[in-house]
Design an enzyme around this catalytic site. Sequence first.
Site, PDB file in Angstrom:
ATOM      1  N   ARG A 103       0.841  -1.204   0.000  1.00 32.93           N
ATOM      2  CA  ARG A 103       0.000   0.000   0.000  1.00 32.93           C
ATOM      3  C   ARG A 103       0.873   1.251   0.000  1.00 32.93           C
ATOM      4  O   ARG A 103       0.599   2.216  -0.719  1.00 32.93           O
ATOM      5  CB  ARG A 103      -0.928  -0.020   1.228  1.00 32.93           C
TER       6      ARG A 103
ATOM      7  N   SER B  20     -11.132  -7.909  -0.477  1.00 29.98           N
ATOM      8  CA  SER B  20     -10.980  -6.508  -0.067  1.00 29.98           C
ATOM      9  C   SER B  20      -9.932  -5.803  -0.921  1.00 29.98           C
ATOM     10  O   SER B  20      -9.895  -4.571  -0.969  1.00 29.98           O
ATOM     11  CB  SER B  20     -10.590  -6.431   1.407  1.00 29.98           C
TER      12      SER B  20
ATOM     13  N   ARG C 286       2.149 -19.714   2.071  1.00 29.59           N
ATOM     14  CA  ARG C 286       1.525 -19.982   3.366  1.00 29.59           C
ATOM     15  C   ARG C 286       1.384 -21.487   3.640  1.00 29.59           C
ATOM     16  O   ARG C 286       1.355 -21.904   4.801  1.00 29.59           O
ATOM     17  CB  ARG C 286       0.174 -19.273   3.479  1.00 29.59           C
TER      18      ARG C 286
ATOM     19  N   SER D 139     -12.645  -9.317   5.150  1.00 28.27           N
ATOM     20  CA  SER D 139     -11.313  -8.758   5.459  1.00 28.27           C
ATOM     21  C   SER D 139     -11.355  -7.253   5.715  1.00 28.27           C
ATOM     22  O   SER D 139     -10.507  -6.503   5.223  1.00 28.27           O
ATOM     23  CB  SER D 139     -10.322  -9.071   4.323  1.00 28.27           C
TER      24      SER D 139
ATOM     25  N   LYS E 205       8.014 -15.273  -1.285  1.00 27.74           N
ATOM     26  CA  LYS E 205       6.903 -14.384  -1.641  1.00 27.74           C
ATOM     27  C   LYS E 205       6.597 -13.395  -0.524  1.00 27.74           C
ATOM     28  O   LYS E 205       6.300 -12.235  -0.787  1.00 27.74           O
ATOM     29  CB  LYS E 205       5.674 -15.233  -1.967  1.00 27.74           C
TER      30      LYS E 205
ATOM     31  N   ASP F 100      -5.879 -14.991   6.062  1.00 24.36           N
ATOM     32  CA  ASP F 100      -4.492 -15.452   5.887  1.00 24.36           C
ATOM     33  C   ASP F 100      -3.965 -16.203   7.107  1.00 24.36           C
ATOM     34  O   ASP F 100      -2.892 -16.807   7.051  1.00 24.36           O
ATOM     35  CB  ASP F 100      -3.570 -14.273   5.561  1.00 24.36           C
TER      36      ASP F 100
END
Length: 418
Positions: A30, A158, A376, A185, A401, A301
């Site tokens: 972001r 989201s 993950r 989210s 990642k 997540d």
Amino acid sequence: MEISALKLSHPAKSLNGTVRLTGSKSESNRALIIQALGGGKVRIENLSSAADTVTLQQALRAASGQRGDSTQQTVIDVGPAGTAMRFLTAYLAITDGRYLLTGSDRMKQRPIGILVDALTTLGADVRYAETAGYPPLAIQGGFTQQTAHVRVQGHVSSQYLSALLLVASSLPQGLNLQIEGELTSRPYLTMTLNMLAEAGIQHRWEAETISIMPQTASPCQLTIEPDWSAASYWYAMVALANEANLFLPNLKSSSLQGDAAIVEIMTHFGVASSFEDGGLRIQKTTVHSAKKLFDFKECPDLAQTVIVCAAALKRDLSFTGLHTLKIKETDRIAALQNELAKFGVRLVEDGAVYHLHTEGLHSPEQLIIDTYEDHRMAMAFAPLALVFSNMQINEPRVVEKSYPDFWKHLKQQGFVIS
């Protein structure tokens, strides 16, 4: 040489000391968009070293180099970086130039139609280069805004909403974004708005509509907090160790990150958290709870990590809020079901609820975990080396990642890795 598999064990089964986590990938990505639109006023501290963030940085540089050049098409390949794909779709749509935005084979299977529809409603020229509704995208950047009003479904991702909000202040008419249906989210959306506010971009959120007027960023420094998603794997390790006392520097009790929910969730699995000067201490305790149902709608997540941890602790629990997991880096539900089955645990779908059945749990001679090109999966299952003595993780480089130092940090904590 590419390492195709790692063998993992932890003879001592105890954890102690300090683990310095990378900056949050979610905050970093972001911040990069805010900086790119900030007219040189926005500085970033503690940027993540995750591959997804590096990919987004490189893509923004490539776009910057081509800005205003409509004579040739700039190809930007984000590989498996989902956040980069969503954020760049909106960013490139308002940035002069011609672009082809593409990614890995899996990325071409991940839907993006909701975001493209919203952008085309605003007036953007975004077209599908191959399959309708999916990347790659042919983008003619820069457009005459047709309206400031768009409606977007809130239950799918989201990131579609965040992508639009990050560019909203650069639109000539601003943006009135109406969220339709249930919002998934929410903490990630709040993170986006809070980071925009740190850069001086104000918003109004009334009922289901978020409004951002045309405005410019103020001079600021965005300091990226360490990654709570990365912290979640250490919570699982503390829960599965015989004894554990770890310090994670610079994590804050007032975090922007939704995955800070791990603090409360893991109280039910015998992990105590205390915020001290300079960070967070997590310790193994004997206190568990009888809670049976966990909702991951606000923090999807964390689902893999908690479900695998619960399986290893032989806790028959139920989970909701997992609907977005099927469109992630892999179909994470199917991947979890496949890998849990290798040591006798079942994850059974029952409408919107998933039930964990551990009565068949056993210790296989060798537990070999496949990772499905999903970082993950590797990191959620790695803590099982504290439970199973002979374990292997295939394609371990997927961790780059989001958490490039993951295996190095495990070695520092006594894991034997070969």
